[in-house]
Design a protein around this motif. Structure first.
Motif, PDB file in Angstrom:
ATOM      1  N   TYR A 108       0.837  -1.208   0.000  1.00  0.00           N
ATOM      2  CA  TYR A 108       0.000   0.000   0.000  1.00  0.00           C
ATOM      3  C   TYR A 108       0.870   1.256   0.000  1.00  0.00           C
ATOM      4  O   TYR A 108       0.681   2.176  -0.803  1.00  0.00           O
ATOM      5  CB  TYR A 108      -0.921  -0.027   1.225  1.00  0.00           C
ATOM      6  N   PRO A 111      -3.803   8.702   5.349  1.00  0.00           N
ATOM      7  CA  PRO A 111      -4.464   7.678   6.156  1.00  0.00           C
ATOM      8  C   PRO A 111      -4.235   6.306   5.533  1.00  0.00           C
ATOM      9  O   PRO A 111      -3.947   6.202   4.336  1.00  0.00           O
ATOM     10  CB  PRO A 111      -5.950   8.049   6.079  1.00  0.00           C
ATOM     11  N   GLY A 112      -4.367   5.298   6.329  1.00  0.00           N
ATOM     12  CA  GLY A 112      -4.230   3.940   5.819  1.00  0.00           C
ATOM     13  C   GLY A 112      -5.130   3.028   6.616  1.00  0.00           C
ATOM     14  O   GLY A 112      -5.885   3.484   7.484  1.00  0.00           O
ATOM     15  N   PRO A 113      -5.051   1.734   6.334  1.00  0.00           N
ATOM     16  CA  PRO A 113      -5.905   0.813   7.091  1.00  0.00           C
ATOM     17  C   PRO A 113      -5.545   0.855   8.574  1.00  0.00           C
ATOM     18  O   PRO A 113      -4.368   0.853   8.916  1.00  0.00           O
ATOM     19  CB  PRO A 113      -5.565  -0.564   6.507  1.00  0.00           C
ATOM     20  N   VAL A 114      -6.544   0.881   9.438  1.00  0.00           N
ATOM     21  CA  VAL A 114      -6.252   0.895  10.875  1.00  0.00           C
ATOM     22  C   VAL A 114      -5.711  -0.457  11.321  1.00  0.00           C
ATOM     23  O   VAL A 114      -5.212  -0.607  12.432  1.00  0.00           O
ATOM     24  CB  VAL A 114      -7.503   1.256  11.719  1.00  0.00           C
ATOM     25  N   HIS A 149      -1.684   7.544  11.911  1.00  0.00           N
ATOM     26  CA  HIS A 149      -2.944   7.849  12.585  1.00  0.00           C
ATOM     27  C   HIS A 149      -2.727   8.565  13.915  1.00  0.00           C
ATOM     28  O   HIS A 149      -3.547   9.394  14.306  1.00  0.00           O
ATOM     29  CB  HIS A 149      -3.766   6.567  12.763  1.00  0.00           C
ATOM     30  N   ARG A 169      -4.141  12.614  14.727  1.00  0.00           N
ATOM     31  CA  ARG A 169      -4.910  13.084  15.868  1.00  0.00           C
ATOM     32  C   ARG A 169      -4.310  14.355  16.471  1.00  0.00           C
ATOM     33  O   ARG A 169      -4.914  14.955  17.361  1.00  0.00           O
ATOM     34  CB  ARG A 169      -5.024  11.973  16.921  1.00  0.00           C
ATOM     35  N   THR A 219      -5.264  12.548   0.586  1.00  0.00           N
ATOM     36  CA  THR A 219      -5.579  11.293  -0.097  1.00  0.00           C
ATOM     37  C   THR A 219      -5.295  11.355  -1.590  1.00  0.00           C
ATOM     38  O   THR A 219      -5.388  10.344  -2.259  1.00  0.00           O
ATOM     39  CB  THR A 219      -7.076  10.931   0.090  1.00  0.00           C
ATOM     40  N   TYR A 276     -12.238  -5.026   4.496  1.00  0.00           N
ATOM     41  CA  TYR A 276     -11.656  -4.155   5.525  1.00  0.00           C
ATOM     42  C   TYR A 276     -12.752  -3.572   6.426  1.00  0.00           C
ATOM     43  O   TYR A 276     -12.670  -3.632   7.652  1.00  0.00           O
ATOM     44  CB  TYR A 276     -10.866  -3.032   4.839  1.00  0.00           C
ATOM     45  N   PHE A 280     -14.174  -6.204   8.677  1.00  0.00           N
ATOM     46  CA  PHE A 280     -13.292  -6.505   9.804  1.00  0.00           C
ATOM     47  C   PHE A 280     -13.400  -5.426  10.883  1.00  0.00           C
ATOM     48  O   PHE A 280     -13.584  -5.729  12.073  1.00  0.00           O
ATOM     49  CB  PHE A 280     -11.842  -6.635   9.316  1.00  0.00           C
ATOM     50  N   VAL A 281     -13.299  -4.185  10.469  1.00  0.00           N
ATOM     51  CA  VAL A 281     -13.294  -3.086  11.441  1.00  0.00           C
ATOM     52  C   VAL A 281     -14.643  -2.973  12.158  1.00  0.00           C
ATOM     53  O   VAL A 281     -14.705  -2.853  13.388  1.00  0.00           O
ATOM     54  CB  VAL A 281     -12.935  -1.748  10.756  1.00  0.00           C
ATOM     55  N   PHE A 324     -14.806  -3.455  16.140  1.00  0.00           N
ATOM     56  CA  PHE A 324     -15.181  -2.298  16.955  1.00  0.00           C
ATOM     57  C   PHE A 324     -16.455  -2.586  17.738  1.00  0.00           C
ATOM     58  O   PHE A 324     -16.559  -2.288  18.929  1.00  0.00           O
ATOM     59  CB  PHE A 324     -15.369  -1.053  16.085  1.00  0.00           C
ATOM     60  N   VAL A 333     -13.311   6.270  10.763  1.00  0.00           N
ATOM     61  CA  VAL A 333     -12.218   5.303  10.668  1.00  0.00           C
ATOM     62  C   VAL A 333     -11.464   5.573   9.370  1.00  0.00           C
ATOM     63  O   VAL A 333     -12.059   5.520   8.300  1.00  0.00           O
ATOM     64  CB  VAL A 333     -12.771   3.863  10.670  1.00  0.00           C
ATOM     65  N   PRO A 334     -10.170   5.888   9.457  1.00  0.00           N
ATOM     66  CA  PRO A 334      -9.406   6.056   8.220  1.00  0.00           C
ATOM     67  C   PRO A 334      -9.301   4.711   7.500  1.00  0.00           C
ATOM     68  O   PRO A 334      -9.439   3.665   8.116  1.00  0.00           O
ATOM     69  CB  PRO A 334      -8.014   6.487   8.706  1.00  0.00           C
ATOM     70  N   GLY A 335      -9.066   4.782   6.223  1.00  0.00           N
ATOM     71  CA  GLY A 335      -8.877   3.560   5.454  1.00  0.00           C
ATOM     72  C   GLY A 335      -7.891   3.813   4.343  1.00  0.00           C
ATOM     73  O   GLY A 335      -7.324   4.909   4.247  1.00  0.00           O
ATOM     74  N   PRO A 336      -7.675   2.833   3.494  1.00  0.00           N
ATOM     75  CA  PRO A 336      -6.736   3.048   2.385  1.00  0.00           C
ATOM     76  C   PRO A 336      -7.241   4.164   1.475  1.00  0.00           C
ATOM     77  O   PRO A 336      -8.432   4.212   1.172  1.00  0.00           O
ATOM     78  CB  PRO A 336      -6.756   1.703   1.637  1.00  0.00           C
ATOM     79  N   VAL A 337      -6.351   5.052   1.072  1.00  0.00           N
ATOM     80  CA  VAL A 337      -6.777   6.130   0.176  1.00  0.00           C
ATOM     81  C   VAL A 337      -7.088   5.581  -1.205  1.00  0.00           C
ATOM     82  O   VAL A 337      -7.637   6.280  -2.057  1.00  0.00           O
ATOM     83  CB  VAL A 337      -5.709   7.249   0.066  1.00  0.00           C
ATOM     84  N   VAL A 357     -13.492   6.911   0.663  1.00  0.00           N
ATOM     85  CA  VAL A 357     -13.462   8.295   0.156  1.00  0.00           C
ATOM     86  C   VAL A 357     -14.316   9.204   1.034  1.00  0.00           C
ATOM     87  O   VAL A 357     -13.888  10.291   1.440  1.00  0.00           O
ATOM     88  CB  VAL A 357     -13.946   8.345  -1.316  1.00  0.00           C
ATOM     89  N   HIS A 411     -12.643   9.960   4.352  1.00  0.00           N
ATOM     90  CA  HIS A 411     -11.535  10.909   4.297  1.00  0.00           C
ATOM     91  C   HIS A 411     -12.011  12.331   4.035  1.00  0.00           C
ATOM     92  O   HIS A 411     -11.421  13.283   4.529  1.00  0.00           O
ATOM     93  CB  HIS A 411     -10.501  10.457   3.264  1.00  0.00           C
ATOM     94  N   VAL A 446     -12.982  13.390  14.444  1.00  0.00           N
ATOM     95  CA  VAL A 446     -11.930  12.662  15.144  1.00  0.00           C
ATOM     96  C   VAL A 446     -11.645  11.343  14.433  1.00  0.00           C
ATOM     97  O   VAL A 446     -12.557  10.534  14.261  1.00  0.00           O
ATOM     98  CB  VAL A 446     -12.369  12.374  16.596  1.00  0.00           C
ATOM     99  N   PRO A 447     -10.399  11.118  14.024  1.00  0.00           N
ATOM    100  CA  PRO A 447     -10.078   9.807  13.462  1.00  0.00           C
ATOM    101  C   PRO A 447      -9.975   8.788  14.597  1.00  0.00           C
ATOM    102  O   PRO A 447      -9.373   9.081  15.627  1.00  0.00           O
ATOM    103  CB  PRO A 447      -8.714  10.019  12.800  1.00  0.00           C
ATOM    104  N   THR A 500      -9.036   4.681  15.527  1.00  0.00           N
ATOM    105  CA  THR A 500      -8.420   3.468  14.980  1.00  0.00           C
ATOM    106  C   THR A 500      -8.569   2.279  15.921  1.00  0.00           C
ATOM    107  O   THR A 500      -8.229   1.169  15.545  1.00  0.00           O
ATOM    108  CB  THR A 500      -6.912   3.687  14.722  1.00  0.00           C
ATOM    109  N   GLU A 551     -10.018   4.409  21.609  1.00  0.00           N
ATOM    110  CA  GLU A 551     -10.101   5.807  21.179  1.00  0.00           C
ATOM    111  C   GLU A 551     -11.552   6.263  21.071  1.00  0.00           C
ATOM    112  O   GLU A 551     -11.865   7.430  21.314  1.00  0.00           O
ATOM    113  CB  GLU A 551      -9.374   5.993  19.838  1.00  0.00           C
TER     114      GLU A 551
END
Lengths: 398, 398
Positions: free
Chosen positions: A148, A277-280, A289, A293, A301, B148, B151-152, B156, B276-280, B286, B289, B298-299, B301, B305
């Motif tokens: 990535y 940003p990327g996958p958490v 990340h 903050r 992005t 992704y 999973f998150v 969470f 939640v940030p993710g892959p750009v 999208v 972000h 607030v991001p 992860t 948090e």
């Protein structure tokens, strides 16, 4: 041999870069006097005097009266052999951005004590340093990048170079070298700031790319030939990456990545601090990340968003689906505060609070945000509505 | 049949939820009078009167004097058959958080005109609504989630439920149902807020999970049985998800995702807006972000948090490698401004500016940030240093 330029060259060899003590001495007394002081061990700390003595001894330079001249002569000959040149603040191509490190150092830098500007830079490459760095962004990140990070670093660097921006990085494995390669692929200049001598191809795996950078862009370092890299030098070097550019983009970073250090310098120097940003779920985005903050850090992005941050006003990214609509941003309290700001006559935060019927604290907290969003303008006498602002006002309720 | 509760029940059937006009009428005149007005078409807009007439006709309810009583009787019988109950603001279990929608509506909500609180909720499930929502977070996102997002959302929701938090979502495909399932897997209560009648298992694919939610948590909706979902109802429903919880977490969102709408309500209601940030590189991040670039978002992860954001003071996430160190945060200007704030005697922004030698504008912009970071405290008379603050001060320079 008492010229300012020659004295800076010699000092760059005799003292580990970044020394605040030396920087202050040079600014107070001039480089020739500072050189005389460190060579004689007079008017400097025991620490600095001892370090210089040790370096003279280990380099077999002796301590006689002609030592400075011998150093400069040796440096010049060595630069010639290596196809390099030495640039100091006395040269036209010196980038003024590096001098911002003076105030960062003076104002009490909490990241690292010794963050003074470089005294001399060894450079390989045809471009004039100041010109090449005029429109530049640093793209840095983890050595142990993932697929990535490789994709993003490559795409961003390629896109920045295509749009006429110089990509600066540290020449390291992982994100750094991927960014350099991306810029080279687009035919753009790229600058590698090394933490070792210009004659060291470090890391060896990147020797080919570093050579290409010297041909197409610039290789530069503060350390004289023969210097090996080590951890504190990477940290010292990072301040130059941050200072030389208009902003720093961290692509991937583990929690202890050196890229976070570079981003810290960018903030300290009031450059744009940008994070991808990327996958958490990725350890290589944990550092990103955490930085995200920190207030003021900008998530990016796309290349457009980077240029919007660092470019001149007007180079705005195309919004994605009207992202920044005021109605997405203002909460009822902010809307009420905004209603209490007049188009022409400035009001202080306290006056706004009284008119809006909110606490002074609420007004003081929200007015800067409204200013940042472009709704209000702050002047010396207080706040007024931004010109031409057409705030959607809700219809009055009963 | 003129009780407040019965009138609210009948109005909930006769008028599409969220109506600001109806809400204002109920607050001004009381529900029984409001019911009388809408039934007689007196003192209400032509639009509202027409909508109520159309609904009476299509439901074959006629317009005679006993219509309200017939509606309430029918609703009660229907709720019994469906194993549901009807809850209004007159009931003990009504969650006060929903009443925040009144001020959101009154203050000129720019997201949507009709965002008044629900008048009546249909509920299936044993828990008392107010109790179940006391410690709750909404977890929402794209229907077309990726692996992704799955999973998150799952992690969470599981983690939040394990820590005693109720997970609220919309019962939709994708992130919503994954969040519900994650909470159920941890044995925690979860609440699905539907945009259709409580008798509709929508979407059909989620019928089994929705049934489990009714057994282990709560299913709720504003719409009477038989109501089909449609797009505007999803948007109307989202305000309840945002209002019912202490914050909203968007896990994945395309650029037009309805989850962004829920997040907008969360901001409007001054709840935590978390992303939640993710892959750009992912279209499903999208929207996340874009939201992340809105100030105040607030991001997040990790579950810790999220709880740090919505939990009582003191439930702080373990820092990752000293993430929020002041030296990472303060730039030289801010450090200088902080130096001008006294421990005891409050200073106004203008006094701080004068002492720090910065412009009033700079002081006014940075003091709220310093306050947010916990370095200064703002009172009515101005700013002073936070108690027990040990700011690392740089040694004085020459």
């Amino acid at each position: 041999m008492n010229g300012d330029r020659e004295a800076r060259m010699a000092l760059g060899v005799l003292v580990e870069p970044g020394s605040r003590e030396l920087g202050q001495l040079v600014r107070a007394e001039g480089a020739p006097v500072a050189l005389d002081c460190v060579l004689r061990g007079v008017g400097v700390s025991d620490y600095l005097a001892g370090a210089v003595r040790a370096r003279l001894t280990s380099a077999g330079l002796g301590a006689g009266p002609g030592v400075a001249a011998r150093i400069v002569e040796g440096m010049t000959a060595r630069a010639d052999r290596l196809g390099a040149r030495i640039v100091t603040a006395t040269d036209d191509e010196w980038p003024p951005s590096l001098d911002d490190l003076v105030s960062a150092s003076r104002e009490g830098n909490m990241l690292r004590r010794d963050t003074d500007p470089p005294l001399a830079l060894w450079i390989r490459g045809a471009g004039r340093l100041g010109d090449v760095l005029e429109r530049s962004v640093s793209v840095v990140g983890a050595r142990a990048m993932t697929a990535y990070g490789e994709f993003v670093a490559s795409e961003f660097a390629f896109g920045l170079a295509q749009r006429g921006w110089t990509v600066v990085s540290g020449g390291a494995l992982g994100v750094d070298v991927t960014a350099h390669r991306g810029a080279l692929a687009a035919g753009g200049p790229t600058v590698a700031v090394l933490a070792c001598g210009i004659d060291r191809s470090y890391p060896t795996a990147n020797a080919g790319v570093l050579e290409r950078i010297a041909e197409e862009g610039l290789l530069l370092t503060e350390w004289p030939p023969g210097t090996n890299p080590h951890k504190t030098r990477f940290l010292t070097r990072n301040r130059v990456i941050a200072a030389a550019t208009r902003g720093t983009v961290v692509v991937e970073a583990g929690s202890r990545s050196g890229a976070r250090n570079t981003l810290g310098y960018a903030r300290l120097l009031r450059r744009s601090a940008m994070v991808v940003p990327g996958p958490v779920t990725s350890a290589m985005s944990v550092g990103c990340h955490v930085e995200l903050r920190v207030p003021g850090t900008v998530p990016v992005t796309r290349v457009d968003e980077i240029i919007e941050e660092v470019g001149p006003v007007g180079e705005l990214a195309d919004p994605i689906q009207g992202a920044a609509r005021p109605e997405d941003v203002l909460d009822p309290l902010q809307a009420r505060i905004l209603d209490a700001v007049l188009p022409r006559r400035p009001r202080t935060a306290e006056e706004v609070a009284a008119v809006a019927g909110v606490s002074g604290r609420e007004a003081r907290r929200n007015l800067p945000l409204l200013e940042e969003l472009g709704f209000v303008v702050a002047g010396d006498a207080g706040y007024r509505l931004a010109a031409g602002l057409d705030v959607p006002r809700p219809p009055e309720d009963g």
